[in-house]
Motif scaffolding. Structure first.
Motif, short mmCIF file in Angstrom:
data_model
loop_
_atom_site.label_atom_id
_atom_site.label_comp_id
_atom_site.label_asym_id
_atom_site.label_seq_id
_atom_site.Cartn_x
_atom_site.Cartn_y
_atom_site.Cartn_z
N VAL B 137 0.31 2.02 -7.04
CA VAL B 137 -0.65 2.64 -6.11
C VAL B 137 -1.64 3.56 -6.82
N GLY B 138 -2.84 3.65 -6.22
CA GLY B 138 -3.79 4.70 -6.60
C GLY B 138 -4.37 4.59 -7.99
N ARG B 139 -4.43 3.38 -8.54
CA ARG B 139 -4.99 3.23 -9.89
C ARG B 139 -6.40 2.67 -9.80
N PRO B 140 -7.37 3.35 -10.40
CA PRO B 140 -8.71 2.77 -10.43
C PRO B 140 -8.72 1.48 -11.26
N ASP B 141 -9.68 0.63 -10.97
CA ASP B 141 -9.89 -0.57 -11.78
C ASP B 141 -10.13 -0.16 -13.24
N MET B 422 -6.79 2.80 -1.46
CA MET B 422 -6.57 1.89 -2.57
C MET B 422 -5.25 1.15 -2.47
N HIS B 423 -4.54 1.36 -1.35
CA HIS B 423 -3.29 0.64 -1.18
C HIS B 423 -3.08 0.35 0.30
N LEU B 424 -2.24 -0.63 0.58
CA LEU B 424 -1.84 -0.87 1.97
C LEU B 424 -0.32 -0.99 2.02
N VAL B 425 0.20 -0.98 3.23
CA VAL B 425 1.65 -1.03 3.41
C VAL B 425 2.01 -2.28 4.21
N TRP B 426 2.99 -3.00 3.69
CA TRP B 426 3.52 -4.14 4.42
C TRP B 426 4.86 -3.74 5.01
N HIS B 427 4.92 -3.80 6.35
CA HIS B 427 6.18 -3.50 7.03
C HIS B 427 6.94 -4.82 7.15
N LEU B 428 8.01 -4.92 6.41
CA LEU B 428 8.70 -6.20 6.23
C LEU B 428 9.27 -6.75 7.54
N PRO B 429 9.15 -8.07 7.74
CA PRO B 429 9.78 -8.69 8.92
C PRO B 429 11.30 -8.73 8.73
N GLU B 430 12.00 -8.89 9.85
CA GLU B 430 13.47 -8.85 9.77
C GLU B 430 14.06 -10.00 8.98
N SER B 431 13.26 -11.05 8.84
CA SER B 431 13.75 -12.22 8.09
C SER B 431 13.90 -11.92 6.60
N LEU B 432 13.28 -10.87 6.13
CA LEU B 432 13.37 -10.56 4.70
C LEU B 432 14.37 -9.43 4.45
N PRO B 433 14.92 -9.36 3.24
CA PRO B 433 15.86 -8.28 2.91
C PRO B 433 15.16 -6.91 2.90
N PHE B 472 1.50 -1.77 -1.64
CA PHE B 472 0.71 -2.60 -2.55
C PHE B 472 -0.58 -1.86 -2.90
N GLY B 473 -0.70 -1.39 -4.12
CA GLY B 473 -1.99 -0.88 -4.60
C GLY B 473 -2.80 -2.07 -5.05
N TYR B 474 -4.03 -2.19 -4.58
CA TYR B 474 -4.81 -3.39 -4.92
C TYR B 474 -6.02 -3.07 -5.79
N SER B 475 -6.29 -1.78 -6.06
CA SER B 475 -7.56 -1.42 -6.68
C SER B 475 -7.65 -1.80 -8.16
N SER B 476 -6.54 -1.92 -8.83
CA SER B 476 -6.64 -2.18 -10.27
C SER B 476 -6.27 -3.62 -10.62
N THR B 477 -6.18 -4.46 -9.60
CA THR B 477 -5.71 -5.82 -9.82
C THR B 477 -6.81 -6.81 -9.42
N THR B 478 -7.16 -7.73 -10.27
CA THR B 478 -8.21 -8.70 -9.94
C THR B 478 -7.74 -9.62 -8.81
N GLU B 479 -8.72 -10.25 -8.14
CA GLU B 479 -8.34 -11.15 -7.05
C GLU B 479 -7.50 -12.31 -7.56
N GLU B 480 -7.82 -12.76 -8.74
CA GLU B 480 -7.03 -13.84 -9.34
C GLU B 480 -5.57 -13.40 -9.48
N LYS B 481 -5.39 -12.21 -9.98
CA LYS B 481 -4.04 -11.70 -10.18
C LYS B 481 -3.35 -11.42 -8.84
N ILE B 482 -4.14 -10.98 -7.84
CA ILE B 482 -3.56 -10.75 -6.52
C ILE B 482 -2.99 -12.07 -5.99
#
Lengths: 494, 494
Positions: B137-141, B422-433, B472-482
């Protein structure tokens, strides 16, 4: 309906901002009532004669911030859910911004008390700009900063910085710099330590905070030299330490007066006592180490200007004489390179490394990367030692010039602190007035010289040195200015 | 007489050092007795077969440090005044350097206790080097750092730096930078303040220390968001604050649960709640301000990543909505430019300016000058706003890409924190651990995603988000890597 908005085309604020602020204000003061429908953007655009986009963007912001809300195909409304209390309170004050209106009596509301009433140490003469010659203490020669190498190393490190500039690093400092400092300390100060024991800080002042956080609780006892450096006394005191002053004479701290009782630490400046300039004798160093072992106290060695040794070889630091890990060593680049760099380091005894690293991390997440990278190469390339050799010569000449001029103008002067460092102390003869008065006469003549309290020294209210000692920093003053300054003082005192 | 000195011509130590160390050691261990006469330099020179100058310099150092003393025309003697205790103690240990020998049982002596047992916040994933894709989280490109302008401004400011590099400056920061920040904050965050209210710090972490020193005593009550940022909780706690957690939901802090009792401050992240990402609603902001007025508490607004607003216009900060000076505002360049810069600022209510300035001075004598000068021009030249516009676009695309990939791979995902930052939160569905398990599976697949405790979030041991939320911090990760990273996680979870 029409709402009243006045626009000022000469204002520094954009029109969009003015529309936004005006509507926001009217909602908060109750002019625009909760739940009421707003005029359409088209209407307002016609009324105000500004572009419709300006209105749309202002509305968008008001919606985004929650002042308005829009119902699809119906219109835009003032948010009916805003709390009444706020609205009522907001109404009480004019729309003036806070810094324009000093709080009136009734506007001063309940405030939580300030827990902290620390004292602040002097960092420079507040009248420095009015002086022709300033003998302020501990200032590097302003021409000595190694601009070319610094630029070169900065450019080099920036070029391949990549994520180094955007990411956090080890809060204790980058390993290569800590390693370079450890390597430097071995021959320079006789200190044998691991890079892991070194923490990069923004100077000795921050190091004192790290130590305070690690060792000081309310009423913890701390031995201080008397007189000592203000910044050290004030910071330890601000963390609740009970300061125990121990007198200083011409051999440094009088170790025979060290207390028997439980003491967390003793803060000392063995290389060049601040402010009086004595070098702590070997005998006293060993007795100090004995005392630490007997009482379990840590020795806090502030080695601020030890890079400049004018007589004889460089001395081994107390930390280099300590075989049991009682010494916390603090070094700085403020005196040897520049105070505005804000960089220094501390060497921690092994058992304190982890708490100190945690304290430093909680304090500021570690030091800026670029300066660390540059400093690392500045040291490992040998440029640092070369720089030290060069300014050592300069400072020695200036010291000699100052001694000579004092002797020429005042005869057989009594001086101390000559063996090293960047300042000396003149113990005034009885024929002259008190230090404070001489300081004032000199200042009126455009020359800055400093009695203890003025030179960031703390004497715990004890009489003696305060009345008769004057400090002369000679490192940032050319020989020409030294001659001129001392002559001016001599003339003014006649 | 002859004394025994063994020289090693292959040693990294100079011969002079070896002679010095050997004699020093023998004095401290008692082999060379107090008061005894030393062999002449000529004799030793013949005995050891090294140049006489080497011996003379070693003797000089031993004399300078007080191990030896010389009587004119008589000779050189071992100092008879060295304290016996030290000598006896020194004898107990071998001459090995301290870091080579772990203290043995009998070598552990009395130590003063460590007063401080703080916890340290996570700054990065300790396994980051083993990851193919890291959503920390929170990392600049890493490619976004404005190297060219930074270099240009650094060179320019260094060239005419003169005494700026060697002297101390205002501990609150250089005025022109504080002015530039005040000017920036007005349009960007709706904050109206004087440059005098601004203090330059090395980031929000240091700002939290300044606030703690000013407002926190032992057992002072402080409201925290639950969950909140670890660094804030740990530092307030380390100064003795009693933390009072108040839950966060999808509108941010639940202000209806603010305590009635005496509270020094409430630490909040209104723009983009850390870690959950909610934007505090206007209604709640006003109620929070009401509460501050009722209780006298200060609001500590941490505006760490507010520069990135992906939906709608930028929001006014709570500090901009505060007419009574209850808000302490903290901003940083760590997210917008780079964490390794270690620079941020705080805006203090007027009555706290002086105590905060004193606390900052005692903490580290102020910020490094060069970075401040560069930052000032970076802002006033307009380069900062241009930089922000540019990375805002990048981060928005990356956010959108991440949302799309999560939806493509996991269907109708429940996300929060999308509006900015620079980040978002995924609230996991019950189907996942549970989050911790998913995090481990992802890490084993080379992808870093983070449950609350791993992402420097603190939840006061409360259940709920810890089990089901992944950051998920997304700011320092390229779209390809995402795309690659999310596909890897999906595959690993199957």
């Amino acid at each position: 309906m029409q709402i009243s908005i006045e626009l000022d085309s000469d204002s520094q604020q954009s029109l969009q901002n003015q529309v936004f602020e005006s509507i926001r204000e009217q909602i908060l003061t109750g002019n625009l009532k909760s739940g009421m429908m707003m005029p359409s953007t088209r209407l307002l655009n016609e009324q105000l004669g500004v572009s419709r986009n300006t209105i749309i963007h202002a509305y968008d912001r008001l919606i985004a911030e929650g002042y308005l809300f829009s119902k699809k195909t119906v219109g835009t409304f003032v948010n009916p859910n805003l709390p009444d209390v706020s609205l009522r309170l907001m109404r009480e004050v004019s729309s003036n911004t806070i810094q324009q209106t000093k709080y009136s009596e009734e506007q001063i509301y309940k405030r939580q008390p300030v827990a902290f009433q620390g004292r602040v140490q002097a960092l420079f003469n507040p009248h420095r700009d009015q002086l022709d010659v300033d003998f302020w203490v501990g200032r590097p020669d302003p021409k000595s900063f190694p601009i070319n190498i610094w630029r070169q190393l900065t450019i080099k490190n920036l070029a391949h910085s990549g994520s180094s500039m955007t990411e956090y690093h080890d809060p204790a400092g980058i390993y290569d710099l800590r390693n370079a400092i450890a390597e430097h300390l071995r021959p320079a100060r006789g200190i044998n330590c691991n890079p892991e024991q070194i923490i990069i800080v923004s100077g000795i002042q921050e190091a004192l905070n790290v130590v305070s956080r690690v060792l000081i609780k309310q009423d913890t006892s701390a031995v201080m030299e008397c007189p000592c450096y203000q910044g050290a006394a004030y910071v330890l005191e601000s963390y609740g330490a009970k300061l125990h002053p121990v007198p200083v004479d011409n051999e440094g701290l009088d170790v025979s007066q060290l207390p028997d009782k439980e003491t967390a630490l003793a803060y000392v400046t063995p290389s060049h006592q601040y402010p009086l300039g004595a070098t702590l004798s070997l005998e006293r160093r060993l007795r100090l180490l004995d005392w630490a072992r007997d009482t379990g106290a840590y020795i806090l060695e502030d080695d601020y200007d030890s890079d400049f040794r004018h007589q004889g070889s460089p001395l081994t630091a107390v930390a280099g004489q300590d075989k049991y890990g009682y010494v916390i060593y603090m070094g700085t680049f403020s005196k040897s390179i520049g105070a505005a760099l804000r960089m220094g380091y501390m060497v921690m005894p092994e058992e304190l490394v982890e708490p100190a690293r945690t304290a430093k991390a909680l304090m500021d997440n570690g030091h800026a990367w670029l300066d660390q990278a540059v400093m690392m190469e500045f040291i490992t390339s040998g440029a640092y030692l070369k720089h030290l050799r060069c300014i050592r010569r300069t400072y020695l000449s200036r010291r000699d010039c100052l001694i000579e001029e004092l002797q020429n103008n005042f005869g057989d002067v009594q001086l101390s602190g000559l063996e090293g460092g960047m300042h000396l102390v003149w113990h005034l003869p009885e024929s002259l007035p008190e230090a404070k008065e001489v300081q004032q006469i000199a200042q009126d003549a455009g020359v800055g010289i400093y009695s203890l309290p003025a030179a960031a020294a703390h004497d715990f209210g004890k009489k003696g040195y305060r009345e008769r000692a004057l400090l002369f920093g000679y490192s940032s003053t050319t020989e020409e200015k030294i001659r001129y300054g001392i002559a001016r003082i001599a003339a003014a005192l006649k």
